[in-house]
Design a protein around this motif. Sequence first.
Motif, PDB file in Angstrom:
ATOM      1  N   TYR A  42       0.790  -1.240  -0.039  1.00 19.43           N
ATOM      2  CA  TYR A  42       0.012  -0.010  -0.027  1.00 19.43           C
ATOM      3  C   TYR A  42       0.975   1.215   0.074  1.00 19.43           C
ATOM      4  O   TYR A  42       0.240   2.375   0.521  1.00 19.43           O
ATOM      5  N   ARG A  43       2.034   1.139  -0.587  1.00 20.06           N
ATOM      6  CA  ARG A  43       2.760   2.360  -0.652  1.00 20.06           C
ATOM      7  C   ARG A  43       2.148   3.505  -1.478  1.00 20.06           C
ATOM      8  O   ARG A  43       1.728   2.879  -2.703  1.00 20.06           O
ATOM      9  N   VAL A  55       1.743  11.947 -10.354  1.00 16.46           N
ATOM     10  CA  VAL A  55       3.323  12.163 -10.403  1.00 16.46           C
ATOM     11  C   VAL A  55       3.910  11.782  -9.146  1.00 16.46           C
ATOM     12  O   VAL A  55       4.529  10.786  -8.755  1.00 16.46           O
ATOM     13  N   VAL A  56       3.190  12.241  -7.953  1.00 16.82           N
ATOM     14  CA  VAL A  56       3.626  12.153  -6.595  1.00 16.82           C
ATOM     15  C   VAL A  56       3.357  10.633  -6.279  1.00 16.82           C
ATOM     16  O   VAL A  56       4.142   9.833  -5.525  1.00 16.82           O
ATOM     17  N   ARG A  57       2.322  10.010  -6.874  1.00 18.51           N
ATOM     18  CA  ARG A  57       1.871   8.666  -6.674  1.00 18.51           C
ATOM     19  C   ARG A  57       2.834   7.529  -7.100  1.00 18.51           C
ATOM     20  O   ARG A  57       3.267   6.820  -6.428  1.00 18.51           O
ATOM     21  N   ARG A  58       3.459   7.954  -8.317  1.00 22.45           N
ATOM     22  CA  ARG A  58       4.333   7.072  -9.041  1.00 22.45           C
ATOM     23  C   ARG A  58       5.608   6.925  -8.086  1.00 22.45           C
ATOM     24  O   ARG A  58       6.255   6.082  -8.186  1.00 22.45           O
ATOM     25  N   ARG A  59       5.977   8.288  -7.823  1.00 19.73           N
ATOM     26  CA  ARG A  59       7.338   8.448  -7.015  1.00 19.73           C
ATOM     27  C   ARG A  59       7.083   7.395  -5.819  1.00 19.73           C
ATOM     28  O   ARG A  59       8.358   6.772  -5.436  1.00 19.73           O
ATOM     29  N   MET A  60       6.132   7.483  -4.901  1.00 19.97           N
ATOM     30  CA  MET A  60       6.079   6.988  -3.658  1.00 19.97           C
ATOM     31  C   MET A  60       5.773   5.426  -4.041  1.00 19.97           C
ATOM     32  O   MET A  60       6.281   4.651  -3.117  1.00 19.97           O
ATOM     33  N   GLN A  61       5.097   4.839  -5.054  1.00 18.01           N
ATOM     34  CA  GLN A  61       5.122   3.474  -5.397  1.00 18.01           C
ATOM     35  C   GLN A  61       6.207   2.932  -5.628  1.00 18.01           C
ATOM     36  O   GLN A  61       6.400   1.906  -5.214  1.00 18.01           O
ATOM     37  N   ASP A 102      13.184   0.453   3.380  1.00 16.11           N
ATOM     38  CA  ASP A 102      12.850   0.291   4.870  1.00 16.11           C
ATOM     39  C   ASP A 102      11.828   0.741   5.411  1.00 16.11           C
ATOM     40  O   ASP A 102      11.444   0.679   6.396  1.00 16.11           O
ATOM     41  N   ARG A 103      11.224   1.642   4.660  1.00 18.61           N
ATOM     42  CA  ARG A 103      10.289   2.922   5.141  1.00 18.61           C
ATOM     43  C   ARG A 103       9.477   3.239   4.133  1.00 18.61           C
ATOM     44  O   ARG A 103       9.615   3.277   2.971  1.00 18.61           O
ATOM     45  N   TRP A 104       8.202   4.089   4.404  1.00 19.94           N
ATOM     46  CA  TRP A 104       7.469   4.802   3.731  1.00 19.94           C
ATOM     47  C   TRP A 104       8.058   6.214   3.369  1.00 19.94           C
ATOM     48  O   TRP A 104       8.837   6.709   3.915  1.00 19.94           O
ATOM     49  N   LEU A 105       7.790   6.540   1.862  1.00 21.25           N
ATOM     50  CA  LEU A 105       8.243   7.626   1.309  1.00 21.25           C
ATOM     51  C   LEU A 105       6.973   8.615   1.935  1.00 21.25           C
ATOM     52  O   LEU A 105       5.917   8.553   1.551  1.00 21.25           O
ATOM     53  N   ARG A 106       7.135   9.549   2.350  1.00 22.95           N
ATOM     54  CA  ARG A 106       6.057  10.645   2.859  1.00 22.95           C
ATOM     55  C   ARG A 106       5.678  11.670   1.824  1.00 22.95           C
ATOM     56  O   ARG A 106       6.551  11.886   0.701  1.00 22.95           O
ATOM     57  N   TRP A 107       4.444  12.086   1.968  1.00 26.80           N
ATOM     58  CA  TRP A 107       4.141  12.936   0.742  1.00 26.80           C
ATOM     59  C   TRP A 107       5.128  14.322   0.944  1.00 26.80           C
ATOM     60  O   TRP A 107       5.495  14.615  -0.125  1.00 26.80           O
TER      61      TRP A 107
END
Length: 336
Positions: A205-206, A270-276, A284-289
């Motif tokens: 769910y990244r 665009v932000v969504r693709r980077r986070m995915q 090791d972690r989530w990329l935050r908004w």
Amino acid sequence: MPAHESQDRQSLHYIVRSGLAGGTAGCVAKTAVAPLDRVKILFQASNPDFQKYAGTWSGTFRAVAKIYGENGFRGLLQGHSATLFRIFPYAAIKFMAYDQIEGALMPTRESQTNLRRFTAGALSGMISVLFTYPLELIRVRMAYYTRAASHSPETYHRPSIRSVMQHIYNEGAVRPPPPSGSSLVQTALETQQSLFMRFPLLKFYRGFTVTIAGIIPYAGTSFLAWGFLRARFLPPNSPTSKAKSHPLADLSFGAVSGALAQTVSYPFEVVRRRMQVGGLTRPDRWLRWGETVRTIWNAGGWRGFYIGLSIGYLKVVPMTAISYAVWQWERRILGL
């Protein structure tokens, strides 16, 4: 709307046919634009092998030629199996939910308003994303991998759905060295690492939050434009009859709806693709908004949020047009 039609919408037979029409329409539309879809993902996610092609129409076609030259036609369809695996339930749930929500919010022609059209579209999009997001993440990861970026380009193999799922599940399995910085930041990172280790399914769910935020303007605007254009240019012959549909009109209304929806929601995408794809760079972690937005801004300013928009139009406009047209055609065939 007559009472018997309202009751019929709630029947299992109607719901199954509605889902079948929507799912098939989504698969046909996605297949038609599959090569462009892969290139767009590579641009949005800033794949280093394709950054030099981003930003121009000619670059789009040069990127397609590069993929074809390295991997043949199958390279252009890399990740498409995961796309179909995801798009059928996604489109089925989206159009099925829209049918139900439209009947609840706008049971008569007089009750149709732009706000209700937007609300029905946004809710249907959110419901479909909630149930199918892990499949979307798998699709993006499959499309992101390239021969040049692999550790051994000579022995490169196209990723399979199973291998990508295993990679995502095992991301961050080895604890990295503690980060430098304030204790507050370190504590937050350690908490995220602990969550990933305790609940590995969270890795699928990244980028989910930005996806939900982006689907509201995208699906809402798309169905709003679609409903408005049909009401304006295809009025029914009587208050109780349905508007007559025509394939050319469906294609035209769908194209306009797709262009408008893409424009208002593209920065979120665009932000969504980077986070995915963040699991490939920070497993090791989530990329935050906040940090994702800052990274995009520092790299390209406001234009960074619209990188790949030209190919986005090239892909989304025909895709949405085909999707709506096939959906309406199947509704007529299935008697919906």
